[in-house]
Scaffold this motif. Sequence first.
Motif, PDB file in Angstrom:
ATOM      1  N   UNK A   1       1.084  -1.236   0.013  1.00  0.00           N
ATOM      2  CA  UNK A   1       0.085  -0.047   0.101  1.00  0.00           C
ATOM      3  C   UNK A   1       0.784   1.208  -0.003  1.00  0.00           C
ATOM      4  N   UNK A   2       1.807   1.210   0.885  1.00  0.00           N
ATOM      5  CA  UNK A   2       2.840   2.479   0.660  1.00  0.00           C
ATOM      6  C   UNK A   2       3.587   2.773  -0.561  1.00  0.00           C
ATOM      7  N   UNK A   3       3.879   1.593  -1.315  1.00  0.00           N
ATOM      8  CA  UNK A   3       4.523   1.580  -2.520  1.00  0.00           C
ATOM      9  C   UNK A   3       3.456   2.211  -3.579  1.00  0.00           C
ATOM     10  N   UNK A   4       2.503   1.779  -3.324  1.00  0.00           N
ATOM     11  CA  UNK A   4       1.451   2.211  -4.463  1.00  0.00           C
ATOM     12  C   UNK A   4       0.984   3.774  -4.297  1.00  0.00           C
ATOM     13  N   UNK A   5       1.226   4.127  -2.858  1.00  0.00           N
ATOM     14  CA  UNK A   5       0.619   5.531  -2.626  1.00  0.00           C
ATOM     15  C   UNK A   5       2.110   6.525  -2.925  1.00  0.00           C
ATOM     16  N   UNK A   6       3.261   5.879  -2.902  1.00  0.00           N
ATOM     17  CA  UNK A   6       4.584   6.673  -3.160  1.00  0.00           C
ATOM     18  C   UNK A   6       4.454   6.792  -4.642  1.00  0.00           C
ATOM     19  N   UNK A   7       3.870   5.866  -5.349  1.00  0.00           N
ATOM     20  CA  UNK A   7       4.168   5.783  -6.809  1.00  0.00           C
ATOM     21  C   UNK A   7       3.043   6.959  -7.343  1.00  0.00           C
ATOM     22  N   UNK A   8       1.907   6.682  -6.776  1.00  0.00           N
ATOM     23  CA  UNK A   8       0.920   8.024  -7.089  1.00  0.00           C
ATOM     24  C   UNK A   8       1.535   9.324  -7.061  1.00  0.00           C
ATOM     25  N   UNK A   9       2.401   9.481  -5.966  1.00  0.00           N
ATOM     26  CA  UNK A   9       2.659  11.093  -5.606  1.00  0.00           C
ATOM     27  C   UNK A   9       3.741  11.044  -6.744  1.00  0.00           C
ATOM     28  N   UNK A  10       4.656  10.255  -7.102  1.00  0.00           N
ATOM     29  CA  UNK A  10       5.980  10.130  -7.985  1.00  0.00           C
ATOM     30  C   UNK A  10       5.280  10.693  -9.215  1.00  0.00           C
ATOM     31  N   UNK A  11       4.187  10.062  -9.556  1.00  0.00           N
ATOM     32  CA  UNK A  11       3.570   9.942 -11.202  1.00  0.00           C
ATOM     33  C   UNK A  11       2.987  11.647 -11.119  1.00  0.00           C
ATOM     34  N   UNK A  12       2.263  11.892 -10.067  1.00  0.00           N
ATOM     35  CA  UNK A  12       1.453  13.066 -10.116  1.00  0.00           C
ATOM     36  C   UNK A  12       2.230  14.490  -9.943  1.00  0.00           C
ATOM     37  N   UNK A  13       3.305  14.263  -9.018  1.00  0.00           N
ATOM     38  CA  UNK A  13       4.370  15.449  -9.017  1.00  0.00           C
ATOM     39  C   UNK A  13       5.398  15.580 -10.433  1.00  0.00           C
ATOM     40  N   UNK A  14       5.305  14.639 -11.128  1.00  0.00           N
ATOM     41  CA  UNK A  14       6.203  14.785 -12.099  1.00  0.00           C
ATOM     42  C   UNK A  14       5.578  14.840 -13.459  1.00  0.00           C
ATOM     43  N   UNK A  15       3.941  14.796 -13.365  1.00  0.00           N
ATOM     44  CA  UNK A  15       3.196  14.908 -14.439  1.00  0.00           C
ATOM     45  C   UNK A  15       2.807  16.356 -14.707  1.00  0.00           C
ATOM     46  N   UNK A  16       1.348  16.288 -15.421  1.00  0.00           N
ATOM     47  CA  UNK A  16       0.870  17.480 -15.844  1.00  0.00           C
ATOM     48  C   UNK A  16       0.394  18.671 -14.727  1.00  0.00           C
TER      49      UNK A  16
END
Length: 321
Positions: free
Chosen positions: A159-174
Motif C-alpha cells: 500500500x505504501x509503495x502504491x501511494x508513493x508511486x502515485x505521488x511520484x507520477x502526479x508530481x512529475x506530470x501535468x
Amino acid sequence: MTEEKKFDRKEEFDRELERVTAMAEQVVRSHLPKAQGEQAKVVEAMNYSVTAGGKRLRPVLMWETFRMCGGRGEEVIGCFMAAIEMIHTYSLVHDDLPAMDNDRYRRGAETTWYKYGDAMGILAGDGLLNYAFETALKALEYCVEKEDTTDREKLLQVGRVQQALSVLAKKAGIHGMIGGQAVDIAQEENSGRTPGEEQLLFIHEHKTAALIQAAMMSGAILAGASREQTGKIEKCAYNVGIAFQIQDDILDVVGDSRELGKATGSDAENHKHTYVGLKGLERAREDVETLSREAAAILDDFPGEHAFLRELVLHLIYRRK
Ligand code: GRG
C-alpha cells in the motif's frame, strides 16, 4: 521539538554529505539498465546523462526523510531513489534540447542531444522517464518476496509503495513538473507580458518544487509516515524547492560557471523572467533564507533523528553549485 545540533563544524557536515551522496550515487548506478542488444545506443545515451554528474540531491533528500520517519531496509527505498534521479535527469535532458533551452553543456559535460544528436536526446529522456517507473515498480517485488514478514505487514508495505508511486507520477506530470515547464514555455512565447509574483511562483512550484516534494514525500510514505506527517513534509519540501529555484536564479547572475558545470547569464540572455529580476538580488537572498529556515522549523516537529537533513536544508541557502 528541536534536537541537539550534531554538526557543529562545516567539515563534519561536508564529510557526511559526501558519504550520503556517495551512497546515493551507488544506489542510482546499481539500477541503471545494461547497454546491450539492438537498442544499446539509446541505453548508452540514458546512462551517459545519468552518470555525467549531478549532486544527487533528490535521492539524498528522499533517503534522509525516510530515515527521519523511521524507515527500515534499503531495497524498496533504493528503487525509488534511483527512479527520482532518472526522472530528474530526463527533465534536464529534455530541457537542454534545441527546442527548449538549446544548451550544450550541463553537469560539466556535453549535453545528451549535443553528444548523441536531437533524436537520441529525445529518446534518451523518454527512456529514462519510462525506466524510472519500471525501477520504482520493482519495489513491489521486494515487498512480496520479503521473508520473515507477516502477510499483514507485506500488504501494508505494498500500500505504501502504491501511494508513493502515485505521488511520484502526479508530481512529475501535468499537475507537477511537466505542467510547470509548459506554463514557463507558454509564458516565454508570450514575451510581451511580464509574469507577476503569483505566476512566477506557480512555475517554480510546479517545475522545481514538485519533484523535491515527490522525493521527500515518497521517503516519508515508504517509511510509514501518517497522512498528517506527509502533509507537513509536502509543505517543507515546497519551501525547499522554491528556495532552491530562487538560489538557482541567483547563481545564474552571480555564480561561477566552472563550479556550476554550466553557463551562467543564460536567464538574461534568453530574456527569462526570474525571481531575481522581479524582486532584486538582495530580496531574493532574504527570501531563500526565510523559506529555508521555515523548512528547517517544520522538520523540528518530527521526533526522528534529522540533524543532517536539517543542516542540508540550511546549507542550500549558501550553495554555490
Ligand atoms: C522537460 C518536463 C521538463 C521539465 C524541465 C528541470 C527542468 C524542467 C528544467 C531545467 C532547468 C531548471 C532551472 C530547472 C529547475 C530545477 C533545477 C534548478 C534543476 C537543476 O537541479 P540540480 O541543481 O541539478 O539538482 P544536478 O545536475 O545537480 O542534478
